[in-house]
Design a protein around this motif. Structure first.
Motif, PDB file in Angstrom:
ATOM      1  N   GLY A   2       0.820  -1.200   0.000  1.00 25.44           N
ATOM      2  CA  GLY A   2       0.000   0.000   0.000  1.00 25.44           C
ATOM      3  C   GLY A   2       0.857   1.255   0.000  1.00 25.44           C
ATOM      4  N   THR A   3       0.291   2.332   0.509  1.00 24.62           N
ATOM      5  CA  THR A   3       0.994   3.614   0.520  1.00 24.62           C
ATOM      6  C   THR A   3       2.293   3.554   1.309  1.00 24.62           C
ATOM      7  N   THR A   4       2.314   2.767   2.384  1.00 18.43           N
ATOM      8  CA  THR A   4       3.524   2.636   3.202  1.00 18.43           C
ATOM      9  C   THR A   4       4.674   2.068   2.385  1.00 18.43           C
ATOM     10  N   GLY A   5       4.419   0.970   1.696  1.00 17.31           N
ATOM     11  CA  GLY A   5       5.461   0.355   0.887  1.00 17.31           C
ATOM     12  C   GLY A   5       5.889   1.219  -0.277  1.00 17.31           C
ATOM     13  N   LEU A   6       4.929   1.898  -0.913  1.00 17.94           N
ATOM     14  CA  LEU A   6       5.274   2.766  -2.040  1.00 17.94           C
ATOM     15  C   LEU A   6       6.141   3.937  -1.581  1.00 17.94           C
ATOM     16  N   THR A   7       5.824   4.491  -0.405  1.00 18.70           N
ATOM     17  CA  THR A   7       6.633   5.584   0.127  1.00 18.70           C
ATOM     18  C   THR A   7       8.062   5.128   0.386  1.00 18.70           C
ATOM     19  N   ALA A   8       8.209   3.944   0.991  1.00 14.85           N
ATOM     20  CA  ALA A   8       9.540   3.408   1.264  1.00 14.85           C
ATOM     21  C   ALA A   8      10.296   3.132  -0.030  1.00 14.85           C
ATOM     22  N   PHE A   9       9.612   2.518  -0.988  1.00 12.79           N
ATOM     23  CA  PHE A   9      10.259   2.132  -2.256  1.00 12.79           C
ATOM     24  C   PHE A   9      10.755   3.356  -3.018  1.00 12.79           C
ATOM     25  N   PHE A  10       9.852   4.294  -3.286  1.00  9.04           N
ATOM     26  CA  PHE A  10      10.245   5.444  -4.099  1.00  9.04           C
ATOM     27  C   PHE A  10      11.138   6.401  -3.322  1.00  9.04           C
ATOM     28  N   GLY A  11      10.911   6.530  -2.013  1.00 11.28           N
ATOM     29  CA  GLY A  11      11.769   7.404  -1.233  1.00 11.28           C
ATOM     30  C   GLY A  11      13.202   6.911  -1.180  1.00 11.28           C
TER      31      GLY A  11
ATOM     32  N   ILE B 220      14.700   4.299  -3.120  1.00 10.99           N
ATOM     33  CA  ILE B 220      15.333   3.949  -4.392  1.00 10.99           C
ATOM     34  C   ILE B 220      15.408   5.136  -5.354  1.00 10.99           C
ATOM     35  N   HIS B 221      14.321   5.892  -5.484  1.00 11.56           N
ATOM     36  CA  HIS B 221      14.303   6.965  -6.477  1.00 11.56           C
ATOM     37  C   HIS B 221      14.817   8.289  -5.935  1.00 11.56           C
ATOM     38  N   VAL B 222      14.757   8.490  -4.614  1.00 11.81           N
ATOM     39  CA  VAL B 222      15.297   9.703  -4.018  1.00 11.81           C
ATOM     40  C   VAL B 222      16.674   9.432  -3.411  1.00 11.81           C
ATOM     41  N   GLY B 223      16.770   8.345  -2.652  1.00 17.78           N
ATOM     42  CA  GLY B 223      18.054   7.993  -2.039  1.00 17.78           C
ATOM     43  C   GLY B 223      19.084   7.485  -3.022  1.00 17.78           C
ATOM     44  N   CYS B 224      18.625   6.875  -4.115  1.00 17.75           N
ATOM     45  CA  CYS B 224      19.503   6.374  -5.183  1.00 17.75           C
ATOM     46  C   CYS B 224      20.649   5.506  -4.653  1.00 17.75           C
ATOM     47  N   PRO B 225      20.365   4.424  -3.936  1.00 15.09           N
ATOM     48  CA  PRO B 225      21.450   3.551  -3.452  1.00 15.09           C
ATOM     49  C   PRO B 225      22.083   2.792  -4.606  1.00 15.09           C
ATOM     50  N   ARG B 226      23.307   2.384  -4.391  1.00 13.15           N
ATOM     51  CA  ARG B 226      24.009   1.587  -5.400  1.00 13.15           C
ATOM     52  C   ARG B 226      23.951   0.108  -5.033  1.00 13.15           C
ATOM     53  N   LEU B 227      23.798  -0.712  -6.036  1.00 11.27           N
ATOM     54  CA  LEU B 227      23.795  -2.151  -5.827  1.00 11.27           C
ATOM     55  C   LEU B 227      25.189  -2.633  -5.456  1.00 11.27           C
ATOM     56  N   PRO B 228      25.293  -3.794  -4.776  1.00  8.33           N
ATOM     57  CA  PRO B 228      26.613  -4.317  -4.403  1.00  8.33           C
ATOM     58  C   PRO B 228      27.565  -4.445  -5.590  1.00  8.33           C
ATOM     59  N   SER B 229      27.020  -4.744  -6.767  1.00  7.07           N
ATOM     60  CA  SER B 229      27.872  -4.900  -7.949  1.00  7.07           C
ATOM     61  C   SER B 229      28.430  -3.574  -8.449  1.00  7.07           C
ATOM     62  N   GLU B 230      27.885  -2.474  -7.932  1.00  6.62           N
ATOM     63  CA  GLU B 230      28.299  -1.153  -8.400  1.00  6.62           C
ATOM     64  C   GLU B 230      29.260  -0.454  -7.431  1.00  6.62           C
ATOM     65  N   THR B 231      29.554  -1.058  -6.313  1.00  5.87           N
ATOM     66  CA  THR B 231      30.425  -0.435  -5.329  1.00  5.87           C
ATOM     67  C   THR B 231      31.308  -1.491  -4.682  1.00  5.87           C
TER      68      THR B 231
ATOM     69  N   VAL C  13      18.759   5.391   8.722  1.00 10.66           N
ATOM     70  CA  VAL C  13      17.300   5.430   8.645  1.00 10.66           C
ATOM     71  C   VAL C  13      16.757   6.052   9.928  1.00 10.66           C
ATOM     72  N   ASN C  14      16.201   7.230   9.798  1.00  7.47           N
ATOM     73  CA  ASN C  14      15.585   7.879  10.946  1.00  7.47           C
ATOM     74  C   ASN C  14      14.182   7.303  11.149  1.00  7.47           C
ATOM     75  N   ALA C  15      13.777   7.124  12.401  1.00  8.52           N
ATOM     76  CA  ALA C  15      12.468   6.521  12.714  1.00  8.52           C
ATOM     77  C   ALA C  15      12.331   5.154  12.058  1.00  8.52           C
ATOM     78  N   ALA C  16      13.369   4.340  12.231  1.00  6.10           N
ATOM     79  CA  ALA C  16      13.375   3.024  11.603  1.00  6.10           C
ATOM     80  C   ALA C  16      12.323   2.084  12.161  1.00  6.10           C
ATOM     81  N   ALA C  17      11.792   2.403  13.322  1.00  3.04           N
ATOM     82  CA  ALA C  17      10.763   1.548  13.914  1.00  3.04           C
ATOM     83  C   ALA C  17       9.384   1.827  13.337  1.00  3.04           C
ATOM     84  N   GLY C  18       9.268   2.899  12.557  1.00  4.64           N
ATOM     85  CA  GLY C  18       7.978   3.240  11.972  1.00  4.64           C
ATOM     86  C   GLY C  18       7.636   2.347  10.792  1.00  4.64           C
ATOM     87  N   ALA C  19       6.422   2.525  10.285  1.00  3.00           N
ATOM     88  CA  ALA C  19       5.939   1.678   9.196  1.00  3.00           C
ATOM     89  C   ALA C  19       6.811   1.816   7.951  1.00  3.00           C
ATOM     90  N   VAL C  20       7.072   3.053   7.526  1.00  5.72           N
ATOM     91  CA  VAL C  20       7.889   3.268   6.332  1.00  5.72           C
ATOM     92  C   VAL C  20       9.346   2.920   6.611  1.00  5.72           C
TER      93      VAL C  20
END
Length: 229
Positions: free
Chosen positions: A152-161, A163-174, A182-189
């Motif tokens: 739902g909205t929780t997962g979409l927020t985590a995914f796009f926030g 991957i598309h905003v944070g832009c992490p690199r895959l292990p093969s790229e680093t 992760v701030n508020a890591a205990a929260g839903a997102v």
């Protein structure tokens, strides 16, 4: 046959401290809505709520403070994400009676048993058999309520926030794992971000919470920062 009355929860007063349900969010009994007499120009659906989501963000919506969504108006139906069954359809629509749909911050609120909304404002949740027929790789049937969380909205927020905003690199790229704070890591997102970062991208995690040691141990996270001390 549909009932003539339904349970509705409205925001009567804005809380400043603890919430008193009978004062701030009283339960009322109101008529079940009927389709308007407007020649049926707009496809509408009558929904019966199956699940209501209760989220920490609701506390902020009850405030008059500026936020990413307008405050819930006084005497308005309390806002909330929902999963609902379509019980009636008016006009040409892709939806049919019996479909299950999701709705966030709906046109007419969330905390009520029945509501009429435009058919275009809700998202149909495909059944497991429909996904299989459409050649989607779903290993097993998932619980319906997952569409209020990870899918739902929780997962979409985590995914796009992340991957598309944070832009992490895959292990093969680093050469070495990236460190993700992760701030508020205990929260839903935040908890979903941690799982994506660790299990998909192989990141080294730092999470900030003052009382999350047990959660840290359960998830085998590497670092816990307590920024309040």
């Amino acid at each position: 046959m549909l009932p003539t009355h339904q349970k509705v929860v409205r925001l009567a007063h804005r809380p400043t401290t603890d919430i008193d349900p009978s004062y701030h969010l009283p339960l009322t009994y109101e008529s079940v809505p009927t389709f308007p007499d407007d020649n049926g120009k707009t496809p509408l659906v009558l929904l019966h709520r199956l699940y209501l989501s209760i989220d920490p963000a609701m506390r902020g919506w009850m405030s008059s403070a500026r936020s990413y969504l307008p405050p819930v108006a006084i005497n308005a139906v309390m806002r909330g994400a929902t999963l609902s069954e379509v019980v009636a359809v008016r006009g040409a629509s892709r939806l049919k009676v019996g479909d299950v749909v999701s709705e966030f911050a709906g046109e007419a609120g969330g905390w009520q048993e029945y509501v009429i909304v435009s058919a275009s404002s809700v998202r149909k949740i495909e059944t497991w058999s429909e996904l299989v027929d459409n050649h989607q790789q779903i290993p097993r049937e998932l619980p319906l309520t997952i569409h209020l969380s990870v899918l739902g909205t929780t997962g979409l927020t985590a995914f796009f926030g992340f991957i598309h905003v944070g832009c992490p690199r895959l292990p093969s790229e680093t050469k070495r794992p990236e460190v993700v704070l992760v701030n508020a890591a205990a929260g839903a997102v935040g908890s979903i971000v941690c799982q994506i970062a660790k299990n998909v991208y192989g990141c080294k995690l730092s999470i900030t919470e003052k009382w999350r040691m047990k959660w840290k141990e359960a998830q085998e996270l590497q670092i816990l920062l307590n920024y309040l001390h």
